[in-house]
Design a protein around this motif. Structure first.
Motif, PDB file in Angstrom:
ATOM      1  N   LEU A 320     -27.483 -45.074 -17.464  1.00 56.15           N
ATOM      2  CA  LEU A 320     -28.944 -44.981 -17.314  1.00 56.15           C
ATOM      3  C   LEU A 320     -29.546 -46.361 -17.545  1.00 56.15           C
ATOM      4  N   PRO A 321     -29.431 -47.233 -16.549  1.00 57.03           N
ATOM      5  CA  PRO A 321     -29.848 -48.636 -16.729  1.00 57.03           C
ATOM      6  C   PRO A 321     -31.337 -48.808 -16.978  1.00 57.03           C
ATOM      7  N   ALA A 322     -32.155 -47.809 -16.671  1.00 60.34           N
ATOM      8  CA  ALA A 322     -33.602 -47.950 -16.872  1.00 60.34           C
ATOM      9  C   ALA A 322     -33.999 -47.827 -18.336  1.00 60.34           C
ATOM     10  N   LEU A 323     -33.101 -47.303 -19.170  1.00 60.79           N
ATOM     11  CA  LEU A 323     -33.458 -47.063 -20.565  1.00 60.79           C
ATOM     12  C   LEU A 323     -32.993 -48.209 -21.457  1.00 60.79           C
ATOM     13  N   PRO A 324     -33.865 -48.707 -22.346  1.00 59.93           N
ATOM     14  CA  PRO A 324     -33.457 -49.697 -23.350  1.00 59.93           C
ATOM     15  C   PRO A 324     -32.758 -48.994 -24.518  1.00 59.93           C
ATOM     16  N   HIS A 325     -32.369 -49.760 -25.517  1.00 57.60           N
ATOM     17  CA  HIS A 325     -31.681 -49.207 -26.687  1.00 57.60           C
ATOM     18  C   HIS A 325     -32.587 -48.223 -27.432  1.00 57.60           C
ATOM     19  N   HIS A 326     -33.834 -48.625 -27.725  1.00 58.38           N
ATOM     20  CA  HIS A 326     -34.825 -47.758 -28.369  1.00 58.38           C
ATOM     21  C   HIS A 326     -36.080 -47.726 -27.502  1.00 58.38           C
ATOM     22  N   LYS A 327     -36.620 -46.538 -27.304  1.00 58.17           N
ATOM     23  CA  LYS A 327     -37.894 -46.447 -26.578  1.00 58.17           C
ATOM     24  C   LYS A 327     -38.746 -45.336 -27.183  1.00 58.17           C
ATOM     25  N   ILE A 328     -40.016 -45.645 -27.398  1.00 59.56           N
ATOM     26  CA  ILE A 328     -40.975 -44.644 -27.864  1.00 59.56           C
ATOM     27  C   ILE A 328     -42.057 -44.499 -26.812  1.00 59.56           C
ATOM     28  N   VAL A 329     -42.223 -43.281 -26.331  1.00 59.21           N
ATOM     29  CA  VAL A 329     -43.263 -42.971 -25.364  1.00 59.21           C
ATOM     30  C   VAL A 329     -44.393 -42.288 -26.131  1.00 59.21           C
ATOM     31  N   PHE A 330     -45.515 -42.969 -26.250  1.00 57.08           N
ATOM     32  CA  PHE A 330     -46.622 -42.468 -27.058  1.00 57.08           C
ATOM     33  C   PHE A 330     -47.445 -41.425 -26.299  1.00 57.08           C
ATOM     34  N   ALA A 331     -47.917 -40.432 -27.029  1.00 55.11           N
ATOM     35  CA  ALA A 331     -48.882 -39.489 -26.472  1.00 55.11           C
ATOM     36  C   ALA A 331     -50.131 -40.245 -26.048  1.00 55.11           C
ATOM     37  N   SER A 332     -50.800 -39.762 -25.033  1.00 55.10           N
ATOM     38  CA  SER A 332     -52.015 -40.454 -24.578  1.00 55.10           C
ATOM     39  C   SER A 332     -53.093 -40.414 -25.658  1.00 55.10           C
ATOM     40  N   ASP A 333     -53.137 -39.317 -26.428  1.00 52.14           N
ATOM     41  CA  ASP A 333     -54.040 -39.224 -27.575  1.00 52.14           C
ATOM     42  C   ASP A 333     -53.164 -39.139 -28.821  1.00 52.14           C
ATOM     43  N   TYR A 334     -52.751 -40.292 -29.291  1.00 51.70           N
ATOM     44  CA  TYR A 334     -51.784 -40.332 -30.393  1.00 51.70           C
ATOM     45  C   TYR A 334     -52.369 -39.744 -31.674  1.00 51.70           C
ATOM     46  N   ARG A 335     -53.638 -39.995 -31.943  1.00 51.32           N
ATOM     47  CA  ARG A 335     -54.264 -39.447 -33.149  1.00 51.32           C
ATOM     48  C   ARG A 335     -54.208 -37.920 -33.127  1.00 51.32           C
ATOM     49  N   ARG A 336     -54.513 -37.333 -32.000  1.00 57.66           N
ATOM     50  CA  ARG A 336     -54.462 -35.873 -31.895  1.00 57.66           C
ATOM     51  C   ARG A 336     -53.033 -35.374 -32.084  1.00 57.66           C
ATOM     52  N   ASN A 337     -52.090 -36.051 -31.483  1.00 59.79           N
ATOM     53  CA  ASN A 337     -50.676 -35.685 -31.613  1.00 59.79           C
ATOM     54  C   ASN A 337     -50.241 -35.687 -33.079  1.00 59.79           C
ATOM     55  N   VAL A 338     -50.612 -36.725 -33.822  1.00 60.33           N
ATOM     56  CA  VAL A 338     -50.240 -36.825 -35.227  1.00 60.33           C
ATOM     57  C   VAL A 338     -50.939 -35.748 -36.046  1.00 60.33           C
ATOM     58  N   ASP A 339     -52.226 -35.511 -35.767  1.00 60.24           N
ATOM     59  CA  ASP A 339     -52.957 -34.478 -36.501  1.00 60.24           C
ATOM     60  C   ASP A 339     -52.398 -33.082 -36.224  1.00 60.24           C
ATOM     61  N   ASP A 340     -51.922 -32.864 -35.002  1.00 61.57           N
ATOM     62  CA  ASP A 340     -51.286 -31.580 -34.686  1.00 61.57           C
ATOM     63  C   ASP A 340     -50.100 -31.333 -35.626  1.00 61.57           C
ATOM     64  N   MET A 341     -49.299 -32.376 -35.843  1.00 65.40           N
ATOM     65  CA  MET A 341     -48.094 -32.230 -36.661  1.00 65.40           C
ATOM     66  C   MET A 341     -48.399 -32.114 -38.141  1.00 65.40           C
ATOM     67  N   THR A 342     -49.340 -32.906 -38.622  1.00 68.69           N
ATOM     68  CA  THR A 342     -49.513 -33.063 -40.060  1.00 68.69           C
ATOM     69  C   THR A 342     -50.674 -32.254 -40.642  1.00 68.69           C
ATOM     70  N   LYS A 343     -51.660 -31.893 -39.818  1.00 67.66           N
ATOM     71  CA  LYS A 343     -52.820 -31.141 -40.314  1.00 67.66           C
ATOM     72  C   LYS A 343     -52.865 -29.726 -39.743  1.00 67.66           C
ATOM     73  N   ARG A 344     -52.838 -29.631 -38.411  1.00 72.18           N
ATOM     74  CA  ARG A 344     -52.942 -28.313 -37.783  1.00 72.18           C
ATOM     75  C   ARG A 344     -51.611 -27.563 -37.790  1.00 72.18           C
ATOM     76  N   MET A 345     -50.513 -28.302 -38.035  1.00 76.39           N
ATOM     77  CA  MET A 345     -49.163 -27.723 -38.123  1.00 76.39           C
ATOM     78  C   MET A 345     -48.832 -26.916 -36.863  1.00 76.39           C
ATOM     79  N   THR A 346     -49.065 -27.560 -35.731  1.00 77.86           N
ATOM     80  CA  THR A 346     -48.805 -26.915 -34.455  1.00 77.86           C
ATOM     81  C   THR A 346     -48.128 -27.912 -33.516  1.00 77.86           C
ATOM     82  N   LEU A 347     -47.657 -27.432 -32.386  1.00 72.58           N
ATOM     83  CA  LEU A 347     -47.019 -28.297 -31.397  1.00 72.58           C
ATOM     84  C   LEU A 347     -48.077 -28.884 -30.465  1.00 72.58           C
TER      85      LEU A 347
END
Length: 552
Positions: A320-347
């Motif tokens: 898979l030559p397109a992939l680097p060693h480490h890659k993080i694909v961020f949610a478009s609304d990262y704050r909402r994504n983090v709050d879902d996990m840590t506050k709302r406790m949902t996916l």
């Protein structure tokens, strides 16, 4: 050498292994008990067919900590591990923009300026200020916090003005960077502590600084090789490592730990017990009801926990030559994504995804022409009440769809066609199969009310003769700090045993000072990233060496 201490270590994760390694190197009689059939805990190997994966952590940061650990056991880490520097550090994707920091600080500043105009010089200011903070905070990571009086020590008072503890990570980074995406690029490391950057104490802006300052490394064979190397050193110094033999109970006499009962019924009578198992799991399973006062099941339920992770380990029948060693694909609304996990406790409907592609750098992990892929999605811990039997197929499908896009494949079906081996691991699996309390893979959260003397202490406050190592005690989660917890606890153990025996010399004299800033490649040097280039090669193992004298 003073009195030879008889020690039982419960749990062969990195903390337990480091403690066993140090104490055995000091000449003590060490028995390390591990419930699983392998060492390493979350830092262990998962082998599926012809593919090898790291079960949990996927990169080594703060290499000097590991160097120091091996030095204290009379060994050179490069005799056991072949270390390759990962450069660039990782690729971070924000929509259509990809940011790959690496090389010198000046090179990274140029990349920052190209992608986020006006922030190049701000990056260099961030690095300079965090370097000063690190020099003040380091002593706090190397010392125990036995009580509130610890805060009045001179090294603590010197550090307090620079701790930024009253701020959050995101708020601190907002003082440096004007682009929100750049703030995310230097704050996602809060997830190493299982926390939101909007809640994590500002002290931890140091995490991204450490990655940029000291670089990231990959041991050939994976991070699991670190655990196996520590086990090798412990055995060389005479430690007995008993895998597949779990502890049932810590035995007590009054308020003192005096032994361990194994699941087989065997009893080990010892001078001291070191607990390296997951903290919450240990507190709820290893003690007779009524033994503990501060960490009863009811009180543990009130503790703040880290988030969890949903894992896919994929053996892919293609490169898979397109992939680097480490890659993080961020949610478009990262704050909402983090709050879902840590506050709302949902996916999240739009989650972030971490992709690890180590076989690009390390050919030992997959057959020729194939790839070992590790996918991680941060998700809520098991206090969420999510039914993972119901949710897992949907999460898996979303992860494969995102992976296909990053590989340039037409969709999840194209990825499915390439999968030769697969293992899925949910928060429920972390709890039931890996014995991680509530599936909180990063242990207790690192909020201000759960740090330093407010975190479970290295010399366990509930029982004499009992010591904690690992992410649940001071200094906290993450491989380097877990190793430091073992250095602290091993020293405290020796000091207490020396006091009990009435001996004044020999074992444990002086402070085990831990790693020193500016050390790179085992030699002192000016602060800055390691030189770019090839691998740190492995030498032949030498004859067993005597452990070094403890340095004050």
């Amino acid at each position: 050498m003073g009195k030879r201490i008889k020690v039982a270590v419960v749990g062969a994760g990195p903390g337990g292994l480091a403690a066993a390694m140090l104490l055995a190197a000091r000449g003590h009689e060490v028995t390390l008990l591990e419930k699983q059939a392998y060492v390493g805990g979350r830092t262990s190997a998962l082998r599926i067919g012809a593919y090898t994966f790291d079960r949990g952590p996927t990169f080594l940061m703060m290499l000097p900590v590991l160097e120091e650990l091996f030095e204290r056991a009379g060994r050179d880490v490069r005799d056991y591990l072949e270390l390759k520097r990962v450069d660039p550090l990782y690729t971070l994707k924000f929509g259509e923009i990809e940011f790959s920091p690496g090389g010198s600080h000046e090179e990274t500043a140029r990349r920052v300026e190209e992608l986020f105009p006006g922030n190049g010089e701000r990056y260099l200011r961030f690095m300079s200020r965090e370097r000063d903070k690190l020099s003040r905070v380091l002593p706090l990571l190397k010392r125990p916090f036995g009580s509130a009086r610890s805060y009045f020590a001179s090294d603590v008072l010197r550090a307090l003005p620079k701790l930024d503890a009253a701020d959050t990570v995101h708020k601190r980074l907002s003082r440096y960077f004007t682009d929100e995406r750049l703030r995310w690029a230097f704050s996602f490391q809060s997830k190493y502590l299982g926390m939101s950057p909007w809640e994590c104490p500002g002290t931890f802006t140091m995490l991204s600084f450490l990655e940029h300052e000291y670089g990231l490394y990959h041991p050939i064979g994976g991070l699991n090789r670190i655990s196996e190397a520590m086990a090798d050193v412990a055995r060389e110094h005479g430690a007995a490592i008993r895998v597949g033999e779990g502890a049932r109970r810590v035995l007590t006499d009054g308020r003192r730990a005096v032994g361990v009962e194994l699941e087989s019924g065997e009893r080990l009578d010892v001078d001291a017990v070191v607990i390296g198992a997951d903290f919450g799991h240990a507190m709820t399973t290893l003690f007779e009801p009524g033994t503990l006062k501060s960490y009863t099941p009811a009180r543990l339920e009130k503790k703040k926990l880290s988030l969890s992770t949903f894992m896919l380990y994929l053996g892919i029948g293609a490169e898979l030559p397109a992939l680097p060693h480490h890659k993080i694909v961020f949610a478009s609304d990262y704050r909402r994504n983090v709050d879902d996990m840590t506050k709302r406790m949902t996916l999240s409907d739009d989650p972030s995804l971490y992709i690890h592609h180590p076989s690009r750098l390390d050919p030992t992990l997959a057959p020729p022409g194939k790839s070992a892929l590790y996918l991680l999605m941060p998700v809520p811990n098991n206090r969420s009440g999510l039914d993972w039997r119901e949710e897992a197929p949907r999460v898996r499908a979303a992860m494969l769809e995102r992976l296909a896009a990053e590989c340039g494949l037409p969709g999840a079906a194209a990825v499915e066609a390439l999968i030769e081996e697969e293992r899925m691991y949910t928060p429920e699996d972390w709890e039931k199969q890996s014995y991680v309390y509530r599936g909180a893979t990063f242990n207790l959260a690192h909020s201000l009310d759960q740090m330093m003397h407010l975190r479970p202490r290295n010399r366990f406050e509930e029982l004499e003769g009992c010591y904690l190592v690992g992410g649940g005690t001071h200094p906290g989660s993450g491989l380097p700090t877990i190793i430091q917890s073992a250095i602290i606890s091993a020293q405290l153990l020796e000091e207490e045993q020396r006091e009990r025996s009435g001996r004044s010399g020999g074992a444990g004299r002086g402070r085990w000072s831990g790693w020193r800033p500016g050390r790179r490649g085992g030699a002192a040097g000016a602060a800055g990233p390691p030189a770019a280039g090839g691998s740190e090669t492995r030498g032949a193992r030498g004859a067993a060496a005597a452990p070094p004298e403890v340095r004050s």
